[in-house]
Structures are given as structure tokens and as C-alpha cells.
Design a protein around this motif. Structure first.
Motif, PDB file in Angstrom:
ATOM      1  N   MET A 124     -14.610 -10.435 -16.424  1.00 35.05           N
ATOM      2  CA  MET A 124     -13.929  -9.600 -15.559  1.00 35.05           C
ATOM      3  C   MET A 124     -14.300 -10.127 -14.087  1.00 35.05           C
ATOM      4  N   THR A 125     -13.446 -10.318 -13.119  1.00 30.99           N
ATOM      5  CA  THR A 125     -13.903 -10.232 -12.055  1.00 30.99           C
ATOM      6  C   THR A 125     -13.238  -8.775 -11.189  1.00 30.99           C
ATOM      7  N   THR A 126     -14.284  -8.402 -10.104  1.00 28.75           N
ATOM      8  CA  THR A 126     -13.711  -7.042  -9.595  1.00 28.75           C
ATOM      9  C   THR A 126     -13.107  -7.816  -8.100  1.00 28.75           C
ATOM     10  N   HIS A 127     -12.009  -7.408  -7.947  1.00 31.81           N
ATOM     11  CA  HIS A 127     -11.272  -7.653  -6.360  1.00 31.81           C
ATOM     12  C   HIS A 127     -11.333  -6.414  -5.564  1.00 31.81           C
ATOM     13  N   LEU A 128     -11.420  -6.410  -4.141  1.00 30.42           N
ATOM     14  CA  LEU A 128     -11.153  -5.357  -3.440  1.00 30.42           C
ATOM     15  C   LEU A 128      -9.700  -5.769  -2.627  1.00 30.42           C
ATOM     16  N   ALA A 129      -8.626  -5.107  -2.986  1.00 34.58           N
ATOM     17  CA  ALA A 129      -7.318  -5.206  -2.184  1.00 34.58           C
ATOM     18  C   ALA A 129      -7.332  -4.162  -0.892  1.00 34.58           C
ATOM     19  N   LEU A 130      -7.230  -4.732   0.104  1.00 34.57           N
ATOM     20  CA  LEU A 130      -6.871  -3.943   1.147  1.00 34.57           C
ATOM     21  C   LEU A 130      -5.445  -3.940   1.544  1.00 34.57           C
ATOM     22  N   LEU A 131      -4.885  -2.894   1.202  1.00 27.25           N
ATOM     23  CA  LEU A 131      -3.408  -2.449   1.910  1.00 27.25           C
ATOM     24  C   LEU A 131      -3.432  -2.203   3.142  1.00 27.25           C
ATOM     25  N   ARG A 132      -2.201  -2.887   3.850  1.00 29.22           N
ATOM     26  CA  ARG A 132      -2.327  -2.431   5.081  1.00 29.22           C
ATOM     27  C   ARG A 132      -0.711  -1.629   5.347  1.00 29.22           C
ATOM     28  N   GLY A 133      -1.082  -0.602   6.123  1.00 27.20           N
ATOM     29  CA  GLY A 133      -0.016   0.243   6.674  1.00 27.20           C
ATOM     30  C   GLY A 133       0.513   1.070   5.716  1.00 27.20           C
ATOM     31  N   ILE A 134      -0.150   1.699   4.717  1.00 25.12           N
ATOM     32  CA  ILE A 134       0.411   2.741   3.864  1.00 25.12           C
ATOM     33  C   ILE A 134      -0.072   3.851   4.185  1.00 25.12           C
ATOM     34  N   ASN A 135       0.434   5.303   4.125  1.00 21.49           N
ATOM     35  CA  ASN A 135       0.104   6.399   4.593  1.00 21.49           C
ATOM     36  C   ASN A 135      -0.356   6.694   6.055  1.00 21.49           C
ATOM     37  N   VAL A 136       0.288   5.969   6.722  1.00 29.83           N
ATOM     38  CA  VAL A 136       0.001   6.168   8.342  1.00 29.83           C
ATOM     39  C   VAL A 136       1.152   6.666   8.947  1.00 29.83           C
ATOM     40  N   SER A 137       0.929   7.786   9.518  1.00 25.28           N
ATOM     41  CA  SER A 137       2.078   8.604  10.556  1.00 25.28           C
ATOM     42  C   SER A 137       3.253   8.801   9.551  1.00 25.28           C
ATOM     43  N   GLY A 138       2.916   9.231   8.291  1.00 25.81           N
ATOM     44  CA  GLY A 138       4.132   9.599   7.427  1.00 25.81           C
ATOM     45  C   GLY A 138       4.874   8.298   6.909  1.00 25.81           C
ATOM     46  N   HIS A 139       4.276   7.121   7.151  1.00 25.53           N
ATOM     47  CA  HIS A 139       5.034   5.923   6.520  1.00 25.53           C
ATOM     48  C   HIS A 139       4.682   5.313   5.321  1.00 25.53           C
ATOM     49  N   ASN A 140       5.342   4.661   4.735  1.00 28.60           N
ATOM     50  CA  ASN A 140       4.821   3.889   3.411  1.00 28.60           C
ATOM     51  C   ASN A 140       3.854   5.027   2.612  1.00 28.60           C
ATOM     52  N   MET A 141       4.145   5.986   2.446  1.00 31.24           N
ATOM     53  CA  MET A 141       3.599   7.031   1.544  1.00 31.24           C
ATOM     54  C   MET A 141       3.370   6.582   0.140  1.00 31.24           C
ATOM     55  N   ILE A 142       2.258   6.509  -0.195  1.00 32.80           N
ATOM     56  CA  ILE A 142       1.755   6.455  -1.801  1.00 32.80           C
ATOM     57  C   ILE A 142       0.389   7.213  -2.109  1.00 32.80           C
ATOM     58  N   LYS A 143       0.624   8.147  -2.930  1.00 32.68           N
ATOM     59  CA  LYS A 143      -0.783   8.748  -3.345  1.00 32.68           C
ATOM     60  C   LYS A 143      -1.534   7.817  -4.245  1.00 32.68           C
ATOM     61  N   MET A 144      -2.900   7.699  -4.065  1.00 33.07           N
ATOM     62  CA  MET A 144      -3.744   6.919  -4.604  1.00 33.07           C
ATOM     63  C   MET A 144      -3.609   7.070  -6.150  1.00 33.07           C
ATOM     64  N   GLU A 145      -3.437   8.302  -6.723  1.00 35.27           N
ATOM     65  CA  GLU A 145      -3.534   8.544  -7.923  1.00 35.27           C
ATOM     66  C   GLU A 145      -2.356   7.940  -8.690  1.00 35.27           C
ATOM     67  N   VAL A 146      -1.345   8.037  -8.279  1.00 35.89           N
ATOM     68  CA  VAL A 146      -0.014   7.396  -8.461  1.00 35.89           C
ATOM     69  C   VAL A 146      -0.307   5.589  -8.470  1.00 35.89           C
ATOM     70  N   LEU A 147      -0.693   5.468  -7.357  1.00 32.52           N
ATOM     71  CA  LEU A 147      -1.116   3.992  -7.141  1.00 32.52           C
ATOM     72  C   LEU A 147      -2.201   3.518  -8.490  1.00 32.52           C
ATOM     73  N   LYS A 148      -3.021   3.999  -8.850  1.00 31.84           N
ATOM     74  CA  LYS A 148      -4.042   3.653  -9.619  1.00 31.84           C
ATOM     75  C   LYS A 148      -3.314   3.677 -11.012  1.00 31.84           C
ATOM     76  N   SER A 149      -2.363   4.412 -11.435  1.00 25.82           N
ATOM     77  CA  SER A 149      -1.745   4.659 -12.493  1.00 25.82           C
ATOM     78  C   SER A 149      -0.994   3.411 -12.695  1.00 25.82           C
ATOM     79  N   ALA A 150      -0.258   3.138 -11.713  1.00 28.29           N
ATOM     80  CA  ALA A 150       0.791   1.989 -11.812  1.00 28.29           C
ATOM     81  C   ALA A 150       0.002   0.538 -11.647  1.00 28.29           C
ATOM     82  N   LEU A 151      -1.078   0.576 -11.154  1.00 22.52           N
ATOM     83  CA  LEU A 151      -1.762  -0.702 -11.347  1.00 22.52           C
ATOM     84  C   LEU A 151      -2.267  -0.861 -12.651  1.00 22.52           C
ATOM     85  N   GLU A 152      -2.851   0.209 -13.278  1.00 24.90           N
ATOM     86  CA  GLU A 152      -3.596   0.088 -14.587  1.00 24.90           C
ATOM     87  C   GLU A 152      -2.324  -0.171 -15.658  1.00 24.90           C
TER      88      GLU A 152
END
Length: 181
Positions: free
Chosen positions: A1-29
Motif C-alpha cells: 500500500m502507498t499513502t498519498h496526500l491529495a490536495l483539493l483546490r477550491g472546495i468549501n471556500v466562500s460557500g462554493h464547491n461545498m463538500i462535507k469531509m465525512e461524505v468525501l471520505k465515504s465516497a473515496l472509500e
């Protein structure tokens, strides 16, 4: 297994591209990533996968975000050695009386040419300062990140790359999290 760090740009900024981290976690799993861990709401996500290629991991995450949330989100994936290099190669850390709150790192989607600093036309954003190292731009803002033209959009336009910027405290915390995994 390899660990990667994904840096997402422009989410949850000033009400745009809103994504709850728990929901994102579930979607990626749900698409096969393991040991998914997020840090703060601005889009820092650790994932474990059999895939070693960072670009392929970033593409898969980007696709899943679009599919699950309908947001077109640029993703820059980095490894632990990249974060470690930040601490080793950041020239601003050697300065006396450095205000850490003005220190940032722009993570870039590709390796930069050694003359890329010329392309940034730093004279247009003075007194802000920058230094380039591989796929990172170390930034020292004179006043602060909120009051500068030297932001991710400026960098992307001048260098034709994807960039995402993190403050030094976040970079420090992300390395600590990498080390704890």
C-alpha cells in the motif's frame, strides 16, 4: 500500500464547491481507497491504495468528486518525501524573525523548470517573495495571503499549471499526520 496526500483546490471556500469531509471520505472509500483521513475543511485527504502513480490517484479522486458531488475540482497529489523536502528546502525558514503566518507553499501539478521564477514576473507582485524548488513554490507574503495578487490563479496563469496553496501551519500539520500513519 502507498499513502498519498491529495490536495483539493477550491472546495468549501466562500460557500462554493461545498463538500462535507465525512461524505468525501465515504465516497473515496466506496471506490476502493483505504484508510481515508481528512484534515480541516479545505481539502486535504490522505488515502492508501495499491496504485503508486500519484497522477493516476489524483485523476481517480477528481473523477469521483465530479461523479459524487458535481464539482470540477483540481487535485494535486503529493508524497511524504515532498512534504519533507518543504522543510529541508524552504529558504525562508533560515530568516531571522520570520513571521510564520506569512509563509505559504504552492504545490504544483508538474515539475517546474529552473527558470520558472522568471515567468512569474515577481516584480508585478512585490514586495511578496517566492522561491521555486521542483514542484513547489515557497511564498513569503509581505502583508498576507488575503491582500495579494500573488495567488493560485496568478501562478496558474503565468506558468500554465495547476496549483494549490497551503499555509505553513497546515504544511507542518500534514507532515505530522503523514509521520503518524
Amino acid at each position: 500500500m502507498t499513502t498519498h496526500l491529495a490536495l483539493l483546490r477550491g472546495i468549501n471556500v466562500s460557500g462554493h464547491n461545498m463538500i462535507k469531509m465525512e461524505v468525501l471520505k465515504s465516497a473515496l472509500e466506496a471506490v476502493g481507497f483505504q484508510n481515508v483521513q481528512t484534515y480541516i475543511q479545505s481539502g486535504n485527504v490522505f488515502v492508501d491504495t495499491e496504485k503508486e502513480n500519484a497522477a493516476a490517484v489524483g485523476f481517480k479522486i477528481k473523477q469521483e468528486i465530479f461523479k459524487a458531488f458535481g464539482h470540477e475540482v483540481p487535485v494535486v497529489v503529493i508524497g511524504k518525501t515532498d512534504l519533507e523536502a518543504c522543510f529541508k528546502n524552504n529558504p525562508f525558514l533560515k530568516e531571522a524573525n520570520l513571521d510564520i503566518k506569512k509563509l505559504y507553499v504552492a504545490f504544483i501539478s508538474t515539475t517546474l523548470r529552473s527558470d520558472s521564477l522568471n515567468d512569474l514576473k515577481m516584480s508585478q507582485v512585490k514586495p511578496d517573495e517566492a522561491s521555486i524548488d521542483s514542484s513547489r513554490i515557497y511564498i513569503k507574503y509581505d502583508v498576507g495571503a488575503g491582500k495579494t495578487r500573488f495567488d493560485q490563479k496568478y501562478i496558474e496563469k503565468k506558468l500554465s499549471v495547476t496549483a494549490t496553496i497551503r499555509n505553513w501551519n497546515t504544511v507542518t500539520q500534514l507532515l505530522k499526520m503523514y509521520e503518524e500513519r
